[in-house]
Design a protein around this motif. Sequence first.
Motif, short mmCIF file in Angstrom:
data_model
loop_
_atom_site.label_atom_id
_atom_site.label_comp_id
_atom_site.label_asym_id
_atom_site.label_seq_id
_atom_site.Cartn_x
_atom_site.Cartn_y
_atom_site.Cartn_z
N LEU A 53 -47.62 61.84 17.75
CA LEU A 53 -48.75 61.34 17.19
C LEU A 53 -50.09 62.15 17.33
O LEU A 53 -50.86 62.39 16.43
CB LEU A 53 -48.93 60.27 17.45
CG LEU A 53 -47.96 59.08 16.99
CD1 LEU A 53 -48.32 57.37 17.45
CD2 LEU A 53 -48.13 58.78 15.52
N PRO A 77 -52.09 54.12 18.04
CA PRO A 77 -52.43 55.56 17.53
C PRO A 77 -53.08 56.08 18.86
O PRO A 77 -54.01 55.55 19.32
CB PRO A 77 -53.19 55.32 16.42
CG PRO A 77 -54.04 54.15 16.46
CD PRO A 77 -52.98 53.09 17.34
N ALA A 129 -48.76 55.49 12.76
CA ALA A 129 -48.70 54.77 14.09
C ALA A 129 -48.39 53.30 13.57
O ALA A 129 -47.78 52.66 14.04
CB ALA A 129 -50.03 54.79 14.68
#
Length: 327
Positions: free
Chosen positions: A164, A187, A180
């Motif tokens: 991420l 996130p 996310a």
Amino acid sequence: MTTVALAVTDGMLHFELSVAHEVFGTVPAGVPDPWYDLVVCGPDAVRAGRFRLEPDHGLDRLPYADTVIVPGWADVDEAPPADLLDAVRAAHEAGARVVSLCTGAFVLAAAGLLDGLRATTHWAHTRVLAERHPRVTVDPDVLYVDNGSVLTSAGKAAALDLCLHLVRLDRGASVANTLARRLVVPPHRHGGQAQFVATPVPAPGNHPLAGLLPWVLERLDEPLTVEDLARQARMSSRNLGRHFRSVTGTTPLQWLLTQRIRHAQELLETTDDGIDSIAAATGMGTATTLRRHFNRTVGVPPDTYRRAFRSRTHPHATTPARGLPGE
């Protein structure tokens, strides 16, 4: 389009491989094309745990990728194969960003890519990594380490955190947040410079702050205090601090400041709002306060961050992606 190559061979951990494949191989709903061009590079057939995998290309194609990801290495006592080390080393020399997930750090270290750098891996193997590769500074207490062109993550869930983080660097906070949400994970939207270490973020769940944290995130423009948070949570300030330590690993004020900085980053990336407006929207009050906290946390002033982010994401300001031959 950015080419991401998974470097696989017998002995890779299937969980980390699947995480990378899920993040970079599937276009999230609501995100405009193009997404990443994901390819799997390895020998004719690969065993990852109980799964059999047919790679798209041989390892000799790794140098043509923009990002090379090495999943977890199952047996850290076994030396990685020479052809994998040569291919990963060649990719790095060709300018690829090289990433290891979990014990994939043993592959990067054996290839010499971590010499003189800070790195991490699964906590159960950090001592072995440090003893075997004394030129590597091994940090056992972080989720991942970003050295710019070489990145390493700790185990399992931290592999997703790092993936991420890569999406955020490439596509911005808004896209990373969308991804996310689809993956139902929090996130990790921190900024960073040449080297960056993430701070854990509490996952959604049935904990004493589950109702408070979303309430705060909707009011970042307000001058909230610890007493305001304690009142909303219906507990004393002392109990609030204890729960924050347990759930987030930090204090209420530090967590709140981190959320304000994250929101400022997103506004700098996605809007043309002035620094004064962003300071008001993030509860910083004044541009001077925002600049001081932003510079201390991220490492650069807000204006510099905005210019650097936009030069990185503007299609005419980046080096064209290096697709694989014949593609």
